[in-house]
Each structure stands twice: as structure tokens, then as C-alpha cells.
Design a protein around this motif. Structure first.
Motif, PDB file in Angstrom:
ATOM      1  N   UNK A 161      48.158  80.613 186.162  1.00  0.00           N
ATOM      2  CA  UNK A 161      48.220  79.196 184.846  1.00  0.00           C
ATOM      3  C   UNK A 161      47.422  78.231 185.844  1.00  0.00           C
ATOM      4  N   UNK A 162      48.001  77.305 186.955  1.00  0.00           N
ATOM      5  CA  UNK A 162      46.173  76.884 187.612  1.00  0.00           C
ATOM      6  C   UNK A 162      45.181  77.145 187.957  1.00  0.00           C
ATOM      7  N   UNK A 163      45.417  78.051 188.183  1.00  0.00           N
ATOM      8  CA  UNK A 163      43.514  79.250 187.982  1.00  0.00           C
ATOM      9  C   UNK A 163      43.094  78.603 186.572  1.00  0.00           C
ATOM     10  N   UNK A 164      43.408  79.018 185.731  1.00  0.00           N
ATOM     11  CA  UNK A 164      42.900  79.007 184.902  1.00  0.00           C
ATOM     12  C   UNK A 164      42.759  77.743 184.081  1.00  0.00           C
ATOM     13  N   UNK A 165      43.769  76.720 184.679  1.00  0.00           N
ATOM     14  CA  UNK A 165      43.597  75.890 184.104  1.00  0.00           C
ATOM     15  C   UNK A 165      42.330  74.706 184.803  1.00  0.00           C
ATOM     16  N   UNK A 166      42.065  74.928 186.263  1.00  0.00           N
ATOM     17  CA  UNK A 166      41.616  74.219 186.645  1.00  0.00           C
ATOM     18  C   UNK A 166      40.289  75.235 186.048  1.00  0.00           C
ATOM     19  N   UNK A 167      39.740  76.229 186.132  1.00  0.00           N
ATOM     20  CA  UNK A 167      38.643  77.407 185.435  1.00  0.00           C
ATOM     21  C   UNK A 167      38.187  76.622 184.315  1.00  0.00           C
ATOM     22  N   UNK A 168      39.194  76.452 183.481  1.00  0.00           N
ATOM     23  CA  UNK A 168      38.535  75.702 181.780  1.00  0.00           C
ATOM     24  C   UNK A 168      37.892  74.225 182.089  1.00  0.00           C
ATOM     25  N   UNK A 169      38.504  73.598 183.041  1.00  0.00           N
ATOM     26  CA  UNK A 169      38.236  71.695 183.718  1.00  0.00           C
ATOM     27  C   UNK A 169      36.810  72.546 183.682  1.00  0.00           C
ATOM     28  N   UNK A 170      36.716  73.475 184.807  1.00  0.00           N
ATOM     29  CA  UNK A 170      35.299  73.318 185.329  1.00  0.00           C
ATOM     30  C   UNK A 170      34.113  74.469 184.619  1.00  0.00           C
ATOM     31  N   UNK A 171      34.654  74.728 183.524  1.00  0.00           N
ATOM     32  CA  UNK A 171      34.060  75.337 182.522  1.00  0.00           C
ATOM     33  C   UNK A 171      33.597  76.609 183.423  1.00  0.00           C
ATOM     34  N   UNK A 172      34.338  77.452 183.750  1.00  0.00           N
ATOM     35  CA  UNK A 172      33.570  78.928 184.588  1.00  0.00           C
ATOM     36  C   UNK A 172      35.002  79.725 184.418  1.00  0.00           C
ATOM     37  N   UNK A 173      33.892  81.139 184.645  1.00  0.00           N
ATOM     38  CA  UNK A 173      35.371  82.228 184.692  1.00  0.00           C
ATOM     39  C   UNK A 173      36.073  81.713 185.690  1.00  0.00           C
ATOM     40  N   UNK A 174      37.696  81.656 185.739  1.00  0.00           N
ATOM     41  CA  UNK A 174      38.277  82.187 186.673  1.00  0.00           C
ATOM     42  C   UNK A 174      38.185  82.352 187.914  1.00  0.00           C
ATOM     43  N   UNK A 175      37.432  83.925 187.466  1.00  0.00           N
ATOM     44  CA  UNK A 175      37.106  84.801 188.827  1.00  0.00           C
ATOM     45  C   UNK A 175      35.597  84.417 189.885  1.00  0.00           C
ATOM     46  N   UNK A 176      35.310  83.017 189.662  1.00  0.00           N
ATOM     47  CA  UNK A 176      34.006  82.499 190.100  1.00  0.00           C
ATOM     48  C   UNK A 176      34.914  81.925 191.198  1.00  0.00           C
ATOM     49  N   UNK A 177      36.400  81.779 190.696  1.00  0.00           N
ATOM     50  CA  UNK A 177      36.710  80.909 192.025  1.00  0.00           C
ATOM     51  C   UNK A 177      37.113  81.377 192.964  1.00  0.00           C
ATOM     52  N   UNK A 178      36.878  83.012 192.707  1.00  0.00           N
ATOM     53  CA  UNK A 178      36.899  83.728 194.559  1.00  0.00           C
ATOM     54  C   UNK A 178      36.093  84.432 194.762  1.00  0.00           C
ATOM     55  N   UNK A 179      34.907  83.374 194.132  1.00  0.00           N
ATOM     56  CA  UNK A 179      33.180  84.243 194.523  1.00  0.00           C
ATOM     57  C   UNK A 179      32.874  83.651 196.137  1.00  0.00           C
ATOM     58  N   UNK A 180      34.087  84.142 196.485  1.00  0.00           N
ATOM     59  CA  UNK A 180      34.054  82.758 198.256  1.00  0.00           C
ATOM     60  C   UNK A 180      33.845  84.848 199.378  1.00  0.00           C
TER      61      UNK A 180
END
Length: 65
Positions: free
Chosen positions: A46-65
Motif C-alpha cells: 500500500x505504501x508502494x502504491x501511494x508513493x508511485x501515485x504521488x510521484x505520478x509513476x507506475x509502481x513497477x518503475x520503483x523496481x527498475x534498478x
């Protein structure tokens, strides 16, 4: 966790958003954002989805490393 946090920080800085502003947008304490970015804590989906929404990105982008 460290790679996830580092990637989150990179994205946040690229969008010129402070930890404080991201925390407000996600309705969490700024210390939560700080601990996630430092790789100290595991965060919830739920935090990952909130963060992605706030950053205006797809949640999967947070895992692109």
C-alpha cells in the motif's frame, strides 16, 4: 531494500520533490520515507502504491534498478 530505496530517492530527486512533500502526499511520516530510501525498512504494498501515485509513476518503475 537498499536498491529499492536508492531508486526511489533517484526518482524523487529527478521530480524535484522533497521527502517532506512526498510524505505529505503519501500520508505517512517523513521518517518513513527516509527509512525506505536508506533501505532500513521493508515497506508495504500500500505504501508502494501511494508513493508511485504521488510521484505520478507506475509502481513497477520503483523496481527498475
Amino acid at each position: 531494500m537498499k536498491k529499492f530505496g536508492s531508486n526511489l530517492k533517484k526518482i524523487r530527486l529527478a521530480k524535484h520533490i522533497t521527502q517532506a512533500q512526498l510524505a505529505i502526499d503519501c500520508d505517512v511520516d517523513v521518517s518513513v520515507i527516509s527509512r525506505i530510501e536508506r533501505g532500513v525498512v521493508n515497506t508495504s504494498l500500500s505504501n508502494i502504491y501511494s508513493i508511485a501515485k504521488a510521484l505520478e509513476i507506475e509502481p513497477k518503475e520503483l523496481f527498475d534498478f
